[in-house]
Design a protein around this motif. Structure first.
Motif, PDB file in Angstrom:
ATOM      1  N   TYR A  76      39.981  35.241  53.563  1.00  0.00           N
ATOM      2  CA  TYR A  76      39.863  35.893  52.254  1.00  0.00           C
ATOM      3  C   TYR A  76      38.467  35.801  51.639  1.00  0.00           C
ATOM      4  CZ  TYR A  76      39.974  31.201  50.233  1.00  0.00           C
ATOM      5  OH  TYR A  76      39.669  29.896  49.908  1.00  0.00           O
ATOM      6  N   GLU A  77      37.607  34.934  52.194  1.00  0.00           N
ATOM      7  CA  GLU A  77      36.323  34.688  51.533  1.00  0.00           C
ATOM      8  C   GLU A  77      35.477  35.951  51.413  1.00  0.00           C
ATOM      9  OE1 GLU A  77      37.588  32.876  53.947  1.00  0.00           O
ATOM     10  OE2 GLU A  77      37.602  30.767  53.337  1.00  0.00           O
ATOM     11  N   ASP A  78      35.306  36.684  52.507  1.00  0.00           N
ATOM     12  CA  ASP A  78      34.493  37.902  52.460  1.00  0.00           C
ATOM     13  C   ASP A  78      35.145  38.962  51.579  1.00  0.00           C
ATOM     14  OD1 ASP A  78      32.668  36.722  54.153  1.00  0.00           O
ATOM     15  OD2 ASP A  78      33.446  37.692  55.964  1.00  0.00           O
ATOM     16  N   GLN A  79      36.461  39.055  51.645  1.00  0.00           N
ATOM     17  CA  GLN A  79      37.177  40.022  50.816  1.00  0.00           C
ATOM     18  C   GLN A  79      37.028  39.674  49.334  1.00  0.00           C
ATOM     19  OE1 GLN A  79      38.231  38.589  53.582  1.00  0.00           O
ATOM     20  NE2 GLN A  79      38.912  40.230  54.951  1.00  0.00           N
ATOM     21  N   LEU A  80      37.060  38.385  49.034  1.00  0.00           N
ATOM     22  CA  LEU A  80      36.901  37.944  47.650  1.00  0.00           C
ATOM     23  C   LEU A  80      35.508  38.286  47.133  1.00  0.00           C
ATOM     24  CD1 LEU A  80      37.817  36.475  45.139  1.00  0.00           C
ATOM     25  CD2 LEU A  80      37.339  34.302  46.281  1.00  0.00           C
ATOM     26  N   HIS A  81      34.506  38.047  47.949  1.00  0.00           N
ATOM     27  CA  HIS A  81      33.132  38.376  47.533  1.00  0.00           C
ATOM     28  C   HIS A  81      32.962  39.892  47.352  1.00  0.00           C
ATOM     29  CE1 HIS A  81      31.308  34.431  47.537  1.00  0.00           C
ATOM     30  NE2 HIS A  81      31.865  34.168  48.708  1.00  0.00           N
ATOM     31  N   ALA A  82      33.681  40.674  48.151  1.00  0.00           N
ATOM     32  CA  ALA A  82      33.622  42.130  47.984  1.00  0.00           C
ATOM     33  C   ALA A  82      34.207  42.528  46.633  1.00  0.00           C
ATOM     34  CB  ALA A  82      34.384  42.821  49.113  1.00  0.00           C
ATOM     35  N   CYS A  83      35.284  41.859  46.230  1.00  0.00           N
ATOM     36  CA  CYS A  83      35.884  42.131  44.910  1.00  0.00           C
ATOM     37  C   CYS A  83      34.894  41.804  43.799  1.00  0.00           C
ATOM     38  CB  CYS A  83      37.149  41.303  44.733  1.00  0.00           C
ATOM     39  SG  CYS A  83      38.520  41.781  45.809  1.00  0.00           S
ATOM     40  N   ILE A  84      34.182  40.705  43.964  1.00  0.00           N
ATOM     41  CA  ILE A  84      33.186  40.304  42.962  1.00  0.00           C
ATOM     42  C   ILE A  84      32.055  41.333  42.902  1.00  0.00           C
ATOM     43  CG2 ILE A  84      31.448  38.563  42.383  1.00  0.00           C
ATOM     44  CD1 ILE A  84      33.382  36.469  43.611  1.00  0.00           C
ATOM     45  N   GLU A  85      31.584  41.744  44.079  1.00  0.00           N
ATOM     46  CA  GLU A  85      30.486  42.708  44.124  1.00  0.00           C
ATOM     47  C   GLU A  85      30.888  44.065  43.545  1.00  0.00           C
ATOM     48  OE1 GLU A  85      29.219  42.846  48.169  1.00  0.00           O
ATOM     49  OE2 GLU A  85      28.479  40.766  48.175  1.00  0.00           O
ATOM     50  N   LYS A  86      32.158  44.438  43.721  1.00  0.00           N
ATOM     51  CA  LYS A  86      32.630  45.731  43.202  1.00  0.00           C
ATOM     52  C   LYS A  86      33.002  45.648  41.728  1.00  0.00           C
ATOM     53  CE  LYS A  86      32.968  49.001  45.043  1.00  0.00           C
ATOM     54  NZ  LYS A  86      31.993  50.097  45.221  1.00  0.00           N
ATOM     55  N   GLY A  87      32.991  44.453  41.178  1.00  0.00           N
ATOM     56  CA  GLY A  87      33.235  44.295  39.750  1.00  0.00           C
ATOM     57  C   GLY A  87      34.641  44.618  39.305  1.00  0.00           C
ATOM     58  N   VAL A  88      35.648  44.271  40.130  1.00  0.00           N
ATOM     59  CA  VAL A  88      37.020  44.474  39.677  1.00  0.00           C
ATOM     60  C   VAL A  88      37.294  43.513  38.517  1.00  0.00           C
ATOM     61  CG1 VAL A  88      37.801  45.212  41.947  1.00  0.00           C
ATOM     62  CG2 VAL A  88      38.007  42.814  41.306  1.00  0.00           C
ATOM     63  N   HIS A  89      38.294  43.828  37.726  1.00  0.00           N
ATOM     64  CA  HIS A  89      38.575  42.996  36.558  1.00  0.00           C
ATOM     65  C   HIS A  89      39.139  41.638  36.951  1.00  0.00           C
ATOM     66  CE1 HIS A  89      41.062  41.623  33.061  1.00  0.00           C
ATOM     67  NE2 HIS A  89      39.937  41.907  32.448  1.00  0.00           N
ATOM     68  N   ALA A  90      40.019  41.618  37.966  1.00  0.00           N
ATOM     69  CA  ALA A  90      40.685  40.366  38.312  1.00  0.00           C
ATOM     70  C   ALA A  90      41.057  40.323  39.780  1.00  0.00           C
ATOM     71  CB  ALA A  90      41.939  40.179  37.458  1.00  0.00           C
ATOM     72  N   VAL A  91      41.329  39.110  40.237  1.00  0.00           N
ATOM     73  CA  VAL A  91      41.875  38.886  41.570  1.00  0.00           C
ATOM     74  C   VAL A  91      43.167  38.103  41.417  1.00  0.00           C
ATOM     75  CG1 VAL A  91      41.564  37.661  43.753  1.00  0.00           C
ATOM     76  CG2 VAL A  91      39.682  38.984  42.802  1.00  0.00           C
ATOM     77  N   SER A  92      44.188  38.546  42.146  1.00  0.00           N
ATOM     78  CA  SER A  92      45.481  37.866  42.182  1.00  0.00           C
ATOM     79  C   SER A  92      45.560  37.100  43.495  1.00  0.00           C
ATOM     80  CB  SER A  92      46.604  38.911  42.094  1.00  0.00           C
ATOM     81  OG  SER A  92      47.828  38.398  42.544  1.00  0.00           O
ATOM     82  N   LEU A  93      45.724  35.780  43.407  1.00  0.00           N
ATOM     83  CA  LEU A  93      45.729  34.918  44.591  1.00  0.00           C
ATOM     84  C   LEU A  93      47.139  34.382  44.822  1.00  0.00           C
ATOM     85  CD1 LEU A  93      42.491  32.874  43.762  1.00  0.00           C
ATOM     86  CD2 LEU A  93      42.665  34.896  45.236  1.00  0.00           C
ATOM     87  N   PHE A  94      47.616  34.449  46.073  1.00  0.00           N
ATOM     88  CA  PHE A  94      48.965  33.962  46.351  1.00  0.00           C
ATOM     89  C   PHE A  94      49.091  33.430  47.771  1.00  0.00           C
ATOM     90  CE2 PHE A  94      49.281  37.833  48.648  1.00  0.00           C
ATOM     91  CZ  PHE A  94      50.458  37.834  49.403  1.00  0.00           C
TER      92      PHE A  94
END
Length: 205
Positions: A76-94
Protein backbone atom coordinates in the motif's frame (compact mmCIF):
# COMPACT_ATOMS: atom_id res chain seq x y z
CA UNK A 1 -27.62 19.45 11.52
CA UNK A 2 -24.42 19.83 13.50
CA UNK A 3 -22.48 16.63 13.21
CA UNK A 4 -18.77 15.85 13.59
CA UNK A 5 -18.54 13.73 10.47
CA UNK A 6 -20.13 16.50 8.43
CA UNK A 7 -17.48 18.91 9.65
CA UNK A 8 -14.52 16.57 9.10
CA UNK A 9 -15.63 15.42 5.65
CA UNK A 10 -17.28 18.71 4.62
CA UNK A 11 -20.43 16.94 3.45
CA UNK A 12 -24.16 17.49 3.85
CA UNK A 13 -25.42 14.02 4.86
CA UNK A 14 -23.84 11.67 7.44
CA UNK A 15 -23.80 8.79 4.95
CA UNK A 16 -20.63 7.35 3.40
CA UNK A 17 -20.54 4.88 0.53
CA UNK A 18 -19.09 1.57 1.63
CA UNK A 19 -15.97 0.78 -0.44
CA UNK A 20 -17.14 -2.60 -1.72
CA UNK A 21 -14.66 -3.85 -4.29
CA UNK A 22 -16.28 -4.58 -7.65
CA UNK A 23 -19.41 -2.59 -6.77
CA UNK A 24 -18.28 0.90 -5.77
CA UNK A 25 -16.82 2.40 -8.95
CA UNK A 26 -16.27 6.04 -9.95
CA UNK A 27 -19.89 6.53 -11.05
CA UNK A 28 -21.35 5.46 -7.71
CA UNK A 29 -18.74 7.32 -5.68
CA UNK A 30 -19.33 10.54 -7.61
CA UNK A 31 -23.13 10.13 -7.39
CA UNK A 32 -22.84 9.81 -3.61
CA UNK A 33 -20.66 12.90 -3.41
CA UNK A 34 -22.94 14.94 -5.66
CA UNK A 35 -25.94 13.92 -3.55
CA UNK A 36 -24.30 15.33 -0.42
CA UNK A 37 -22.76 12.16 0.99
CA UNK A 38 -19.16 10.99 1.08
CA UNK A 39 -17.92 8.64 -1.60
CA UNK A 40 -15.21 6.08 -0.87
CA UNK A 41 -13.61 4.31 -3.82
CA UNK A 42 -11.79 0.98 -3.31
CA UNK A 43 -8.46 1.11 -5.14
CA UNK A 44 -6.48 -1.37 -3.06
CA UNK A 45 -4.56 -4.16 -4.75
CA UNK A 46 -4.14 -2.08 -7.89
CA UNK A 47 -0.88 -0.82 -9.41
CA UNK A 48 -0.12 2.85 -8.87
CA UNK A 49 -1.12 3.90 -12.38
CA UNK A 50 -4.59 2.42 -11.85
CA UNK A 51 -4.88 4.14 -8.48
CA UNK A 52 -4.07 7.44 -10.17
CA UNK A 53 -6.54 6.83 -13.01
CA UNK A 54 -9.23 5.80 -10.51
CA UNK A 55 -8.79 9.06 -8.63
CA UNK A 56 -8.88 11.04 -11.85
CA UNK A 57 -12.05 9.23 -12.97
CA UNK A 58 -13.86 10.30 -9.78
CA UNK A 59 -12.55 13.87 -10.03
CA UNK A 60 -13.89 14.08 -13.56
CA UNK A 61 -17.38 13.40 -12.23
CA UNK A 62 -17.44 15.47 -9.03
CA UNK A 63 -15.65 18.39 -7.42
CA UNK A 64 -16.60 17.24 -3.92
CA UNK A 65 -14.55 15.43 -1.30
CA UNK A 66 -14.08 11.67 -1.42
CA UNK A 67 -11.76 9.04 0.01
CA UNK A 68 -9.64 6.24 -1.42
CA UNK A 69 -9.88 2.87 0.32
CA UNK A 70 -6.64 0.89 0.81
CA UNK A 71 -6.25 -2.63 2.20
CA UNK A 72 -3.26 -2.78 4.55
CA UNK A 73 -2.69 -6.50 3.93
CA UNK A 74 -1.72 -5.65 0.34
CA UNK A 75 1.26 -3.50 -0.71
CA UNK A 76 0.00 0.00 0.00
CA UNK A 77 2.94 2.38 0.46
CA UNK A 78 3.27 3.48 -3.18
CA UNK A 79 -0.50 3.65 -3.57
CA UNK A 80 -0.75 5.78 -0.44
CA UNK A 81 1.87 8.20 -1.72
CA UNK A 82 -0.03 8.42 -5.01
CA UNK A 83 -3.14 9.46 -3.06
CA UNK A 84 -1.11 12.14 -1.30
CA UNK A 85 0.36 13.40 -4.57
CA UNK A 86 -3.09 13.53 -6.20
CA UNK A 87 -4.44 15.51 -3.27
CA UNK A 88 -7.45 13.36 -2.42
CA UNK A 89 -9.36 14.51 0.64
CA UNK A 90 -8.96 11.30 2.64
CA UNK A 91 -7.72 7.74 2.75
CA UNK A 92 -9.73 4.90 4.26
CA UNK A 93 -7.48 2.22 5.77
CA UNK A 94 -8.72 -1.28 6.62
CA UNK A 95 -7.88 -4.95 7.13
CA UNK A 96 -5.03 -4.30 9.52
CA UNK A 97 -3.82 -1.78 12.05
CA UNK A 98 -0.73 0.12 10.89
CA UNK A 99 -0.13 3.28 12.93
CA UNK A 100 2.72 4.16 10.56
CA UNK A 101 0.28 4.29 7.63
CA UNK A 102 -1.87 6.73 9.58
CA UNK A 103 1.18 8.86 10.36
CA UNK A 104 2.30 8.95 6.71
CA UNK A 105 -1.19 9.93 5.58
CA UNK A 106 -1.51 12.68 8.17
CA UNK A 107 1.94 14.04 7.30
CA UNK A 108 0.76 14.18 3.69
CA UNK A 109 -2.10 16.44 4.68
CA UNK A 110 -4.94 13.94 4.18
CA UNK A 111 -7.79 12.96 6.47
CA UNK A 112 -7.62 9.38 7.80
CA UNK A 113 -10.57 7.02 8.17
CA UNK A 114 -9.43 3.91 10.07
CA UNK A 115 -11.60 0.79 10.08
CA UNK A 116 -11.55 -1.18 13.33
CA UNK A 117 -13.22 -4.21 14.80
CA UNK A 118 -12.56 -3.58 18.48
CA UNK A 119 -12.22 -0.87 21.10
CA UNK A 120 -8.50 -1.58 21.43
CA UNK A 121 -7.92 -0.97 17.71
CA UNK A 122 -10.00 2.20 17.88
CA UNK A 123 -7.79 3.56 20.65
CA UNK A 124 -4.61 2.68 18.74
CA UNK A 125 -5.92 4.37 15.60
CA UNK A 126 -6.94 7.52 17.44
CA UNK A 127 -3.58 7.72 19.20
CA UNK A 128 -1.84 7.40 15.80
CA UNK A 129 -3.84 10.38 14.53
CA UNK A 130 -6.90 8.95 12.77
CA UNK A 131 -9.58 11.58 12.15
CA UNK A 132 -12.49 9.14 11.87
CA UNK A 133 -12.99 5.65 13.26
CA UNK A 134 -15.06 3.27 11.15
CA UNK A 135 -16.41 0.69 13.62
CA UNK A 136 -17.20 -2.39 11.56
CA UNK A 137 -19.50 -5.01 13.03
CA UNK A 138 -19.50 -8.61 11.90
CA UNK A 139 -22.69 -8.00 9.85
CA UNK A 140 -20.70 -6.02 7.28
CA UNK A 141 -20.16 -7.49 3.83
CA UNK A 142 -16.82 -8.12 2.15
CA UNK A 143 -13.70 -8.08 4.30
CA UNK A 144 -14.84 -8.22 7.92
CA UNK A 145 -12.16 -7.76 10.57
CA UNK A 146 -14.19 -7.70 13.79
CA UNK A 147 -16.19 -10.32 15.67
CA UNK A 148 -18.64 -8.05 17.51
CA UNK A 149 -22.07 -7.02 16.22
CA UNK A 150 -22.40 -3.45 14.99
CA UNK A 151 -24.93 -2.26 17.54
CA UNK A 152 -22.78 -3.56 20.39
CA UNK A 153 -19.54 -2.21 18.93
CA UNK A 154 -20.75 1.34 18.21
CA UNK A 155 -21.41 2.52 21.79
CA UNK A 156 -18.26 0.83 23.07
CA UNK A 157 -16.07 2.51 20.46
CA UNK A 158 -17.89 5.86 20.74
CA UNK A 159 -17.25 5.89 24.49
CA UNK A 160 -13.58 5.03 24.01
CA UNK A 161 -12.52 7.69 21.48
CA UNK A 162 -12.93 11.42 20.98
CA UNK A 163 -13.08 11.46 17.18
CA UNK A 164 -16.16 10.84 14.98
CA UNK A 165 -17.28 7.22 14.67
CA UNK A 166 -18.91 5.77 11.55
CA UNK A 167 -21.07 2.66 11.92
CA UNK A 168 -20.48 -0.13 9.39
CA UNK A 169 -22.40 -3.37 9.10
CA UNK A 170 -26.09 -4.13 8.76
CA UNK A 171 -27.27 -0.54 8.32
CA UNK A 172 -30.05 -1.19 5.81
CA UNK A 173 -32.61 1.58 6.36
CA UNK A 174 -33.40 4.78 8.21
CA UNK A 175 -34.19 2.93 11.41
CA UNK A 176 -30.77 1.31 11.43
CA UNK A 177 -29.14 4.64 10.77
CA UNK A 178 -31.14 6.30 13.56
CA UNK A 179 -30.15 3.52 15.95
CA UNK A 180 -26.48 3.91 15.08
CA UNK A 181 -26.63 7.67 15.61
CA UNK A 182 -28.42 7.21 18.95
CA UNK A 183 -25.66 4.82 20.05
CA UNK A 184 -22.98 7.42 19.40
CA UNK A 185 -22.06 7.15 15.72
CA UNK A 186 -21.73 10.33 13.67
CA UNK A 187 -22.45 8.60 10.38
CA UNK A 188 -22.95 5.26 8.61
CA UNK A 189 -21.55 3.23 5.73
CA UNK A 190 -24.03 2.36 2.95
CA UNK A 191 -23.33 0.55 -0.31
CA UNK A 192 -26.52 1.36 -2.15
CA UNK A 193 -26.89 4.37 -4.45
CA UNK A 194 -30.59 4.58 -3.53
CA UNK A 195 -29.71 5.64 0.02
CA UNK A 196 -28.42 8.89 -1.43
CA UNK A 197 -30.76 9.46 -4.33
CA UNK A 198 -34.01 8.61 -2.55
CA UNK A 199 -35.00 5.77 -4.91
CA UNK A 200 -36.32 2.28 -4.19
CA UNK A 201 -33.95 -0.65 -4.21
CA UNK A 202 -32.01 -3.15 -2.17
CA UNK A 203 -29.77 -1.81 0.58
CA UNK A 204 -26.50 -3.13 1.96
CA UNK A 205 -23.65 -1.87 4.08
Amino acid sequence: MKNEILEVSQIEKPILSAPMGGAAGPDLVAAVCNAGGYGVIPLWGKPVDQVVSGIEDVKALTDRNFAVNLNLSFPYEDQLHACIEKGVHAVSLFWGMEPSAITITKNGGLVVLASVGSVEEARIAEEAGADVIVAQGWEAGGHVWGEVSTMALIPAVSDAVNVPVVAAGGIADGRGMAAALMLGASGVWRLDRHAFLGQQGSNNS
